[in-house]
Structure formats: C-alpha cells, structure tokens
Design a protein around this motif. Structure first.
Motif, PDB file in Angstrom:
ATOM      1  N   ALA A  89       0.823  -1.204   0.000  1.00 10.35           N
ATOM      2  CA  ALA A  89       0.000   0.000   0.000  1.00 10.35           C
ATOM      3  C   ALA A  89       0.859   1.257   0.000  1.00 10.35           C
ATOM      4  O   ALA A  89       0.555   2.235  -0.703  1.00 10.35           O
ATOM      5  CB  ALA A  89      -0.940   0.006   1.208  1.00 10.35           C
ATOM      6  N   LEU A  90       1.939   1.247   0.769  1.00  6.46           N
ATOM      7  CA  LEU A  90       2.799   2.427   0.847  1.00  6.46           C
ATOM      8  C   LEU A  90       3.370   2.799  -0.508  1.00  6.46           C
ATOM      9  O   LEU A  90       3.308   3.959  -0.928  1.00  6.46           O
ATOM     10  CB  LEU A  90       3.934   2.178   1.845  1.00  6.46           C
ATOM     11  N   VAL A  91       3.926   1.839  -1.208  1.00  8.49           N
ATOM     12  CA  VAL A  91       4.602   2.154  -2.470  1.00  8.49           C
ATOM     13  C   VAL A  91       3.653   2.103  -3.656  1.00  8.49           C
ATOM     14  O   VAL A  91       3.728   2.923  -4.574  1.00  8.49           O
ATOM     15  CB  VAL A  91       5.818   1.228  -2.694  1.00  8.49           C
ATOM     16  N   GLY A  92       2.730   1.143  -3.652  1.00  7.72           N
ATOM     17  CA  GLY A  92       1.801   1.015  -4.766  1.00  7.72           C
ATOM     18  C   GLY A  92       0.843   2.186  -4.860  1.00  7.72           C
ATOM     19  O   GLY A  92       0.538   2.678  -5.957  1.00  7.72           O
ATOM     20  N   ASP A  93       0.360   2.658  -3.712  1.00  5.31           N
ATOM     21  CA  ASP A  93      -0.586   3.771  -3.726  1.00  5.31           C
ATOM     22  C   ASP A  93       0.111   5.103  -3.994  1.00  5.31           C
ATOM     23  O   ASP A  93      -0.515   6.046  -4.485  1.00  5.31           O
ATOM     24  CB  ASP A  93      -1.372   3.819  -2.415  1.00  5.31           C
ATOM     25  N   ASP A  94       1.393   5.203  -3.677  1.00  2.00           N
ATOM     26  CA  ASP A  94       2.154   6.384  -4.103  1.00  2.00           C
ATOM     27  C   ASP A  94       2.220   6.446  -5.631  1.00  2.00           C
ATOM     28  O   ASP A  94       2.096   7.525  -6.230  1.00  2.00           O
ATOM     29  CB  ASP A  94       3.570   6.347  -3.532  1.00  2.00           C
TER      30      ASP A  94
END
Length: 338
Positions: free
Chosen positions: A84-89
C-alpha cells in the motif's frame, strides 16, 4: 581464526531462506516476467497496449508498526502495509504498479518469521496483480538488536505518456473526493506506541471492540491502487493524493497549485473509533490527530463536480466507499478542516 559466522551472520540460513521463499516469490510472476530468482536481478516486460509508456518508481517502509507486529507475532498483514505504501504512491501519479522488490533488515535470520513476512508480501502482491521480483534479506548483527527487523520496498509502475496525474489542473471549485480508510494503515505508529502500548495490554480487548488491541492496531492497510485505476478509467481527475505521513492537511497541501486552497468538511465522513480511542488516551489535540493519522480517509481525488459521481462509482465498485469531503477555493496552498 576469525570467520564471518562468528560475527553473527549465518550464510547457511540465508541459503535455506532462498529455498523456503523462492517458490512463493515466483508464484506472483506472469508471462511478462523475465526470470532471474536466485541471481542478481529479475526483469519485467512492458505490458501490451502502451504506445509511449512512462516508468515510475516509489519506495517506502512500514516503520515502527513492524515493532508491534514483532512483539505480538502478528506479522501477517505487513505485506499489505508495504504494498500500500509504495503502490498507492504510484497510483497517486496515475501509474499502475506492476512489480515490487522488498528489503528486510534483521539482527539475525529467524527463518520462520521471515518466511511469514515474505508470504504476507506475496499474498498482497498476488491479490493486486503485482509481480514480486525478489528482494534482499540483510543480516545486521550487532546493529539491529534481538529479533527486531525493518521492512521496506521499491515498486515499479507504468502509465501512458500524457495520462500522468500531475495535479497542475486542480482549480477553484473542484471537489475533493475522500476514499475511506477503516484503520490506521501504517502511519503514526511512533505516537501509537507512546500512547497505547504503554497504557493498554496488547492482548486485552480494544476499547469498544471484541478484538484485541494488537489485532486492531495491526489491521492491514487497504491497497487503493486497483480502485484508483478503475476510477480513472471512468473519468479524469485533476489531482490525486495518497494520505500517509502528514495526514489529510499535509498531503492535500502538497498537491495544491499556487492560488488555491482546500476546505474540508469533517462531518462528511465517519471517523473510525480507533482514532477516537487514541485521541482520548493521549489527550491529543484534534489538529495533531489530523496531522499524524489518516482519520478515516486514505486516498483523495480532486475533480470537477460534474465528474465526481463517476470517480466515486469507480472506488465503490472495488469495495472502497468514497464521498465528496470538500472543495478547492482561492488561497495560498492551505488546508482548512471544519
């Protein structure tokens, strides 16, 4: 005679770890992946359908949420936090995440725990059509104490040139759409640990809940990226923001062009109980809560009012409730929450 093993590093355990997790990692691979597990790198082809593909990258880590997971043994959700941290960025730039690599730093190789961590990352990637192209598990004996670990990742995304969302089109009278977050996700845990962990037994029921404190705090993050892509396929957005560190005011302010500001109406959504409990236990000012936590809004889209319903339906169809929570007004890149 000095040896590498005497420093606390275990090369044999490292080889066993590759044997344990290799098949799990490769289970996320599609035909676009160019194999390389066990070597030094792996690759992925650009998916079909792109004429002028732009590759984007993002990196991040789960931070001190990992420490609560470590002491309770409940590490199963951390893979979703990481993705979620990297994918949603990436999604906040209009890019769909297609591949990721993880980095796990440990004091010593606890094979069972690392296997569980990797399994969690694999589950998150498989659920969201992201190829896990491998990663690195690094021992830091004498530097990282005991069983502590740090978990980070870098992700690769792709977008057609011209379809990027650069936030420059945001204008006065656009509406702000908030996508609901049911939990803490992975931000604000240094404050959580200072307030809750010192006051509540992690195995005790969370106030007002039949779940334990640990289970509530460690709820895995929602991964918004697939829903964002679905919403953008229905209508363009003038701006997107992933609500992480800095909360709603910090992350929305970061996308506002000169001459604009944002008015947010907090009555437009229900703030989950977990935030009220944290606020009450620590007597935390409301302003500080909104600066530290997502407060029930994990992602934001800015669009003309006439396009709002299409974007909201795009999020709803992926199981993520969304609603208009505010409006863009004239101002100097400030965010007001009433």
């Amino acid at each position: 005679m000095s040896t590498y093993h005497k420093t606390g590093a275990d090369l044999n355990a490292g080889e066993e770890l590759v044997d344990r997790i290799g098949w799990r990692v490769m289970s996320t691979w599609t035909d676009d992946v160019i194999p390389g597990f066990g070597g030094f790198a792996a690759g992925i082809r650009v998916p079909p359908g792109y004429q002028r593909p732009v590759l984007m990258m993002a990196t991040g880590g789960v931070g001190t949420k990992a420490e609560i997971a470590r002491v309770t043994g409940l590490v199963e959700g951390l893979g979703y936090d990481l993705l979620a941290l990297v994918g949603d960025d990436l999604a906040a730039a209009g890019a769909i995440p297609i591949a990721m690599q993880d980095y796990i730093a440990v004091g010593y190789l606890d094979l069972d725990r690392i296997e569980m961590l990797v399994e969690s990352i694999v589950d998150a990637c498989a659920d969201n059509d992201v190829a896990l192209l491998g990663g690195e598990t690094a021992e830091h004996p004498g530097t990282i104490e005991g069983g502590r670990f740090d978990l980070a990742a870098a992700a690769l995304g792709i977008v057609e040139l011209g379809d990027e969302v650069d936030n420059g089109r945001i204008e006065v009278d656009d509406v702000i759409i908030g996508v609901f977050s049911p939990n803490l996700r992975s931000n604000g845990f240094s404050l959580v640990r200072a307030l809750i962990v010192d006051q509540l037994d992690l195995d005790a029921p969370f106030p007002g809940s039949d779940r334990t404190v640990a289970e509530t705090l460690l709820d895995p993050s929602v991964v918004y990226a697939p829903a964002v892509m679905n919403a953008l396929a229905r209508s363009e957005a003038h701006g997107l923001a992933h609500i992480t560190g800095g909360g709603i005011p910090g992350n929305i302010a970061g996308i506002l062009p000169e001459g604009t500001a944002a008015d947010i109406e907090r009555s437009r959504w229900t703030i989950p109980d977990v935030f009220h409990v944290i606020q009450d236990l620590g007597s935390v000012a409301e302003e500080e809560m909104f600066r530290t936590f997502n407060m029930g809004i994990g992602f934001v889209a800015v669009a003309p009012e006439g396009d709002a319903d299409l974007l909201i339906r795009g999020f709803d169809s992926h199981g993520h409730g969304a609603t208009v929570i505010g409006r863009i007004v004239e101002g100097e890149q400030t965010v007001k929450i009433d």
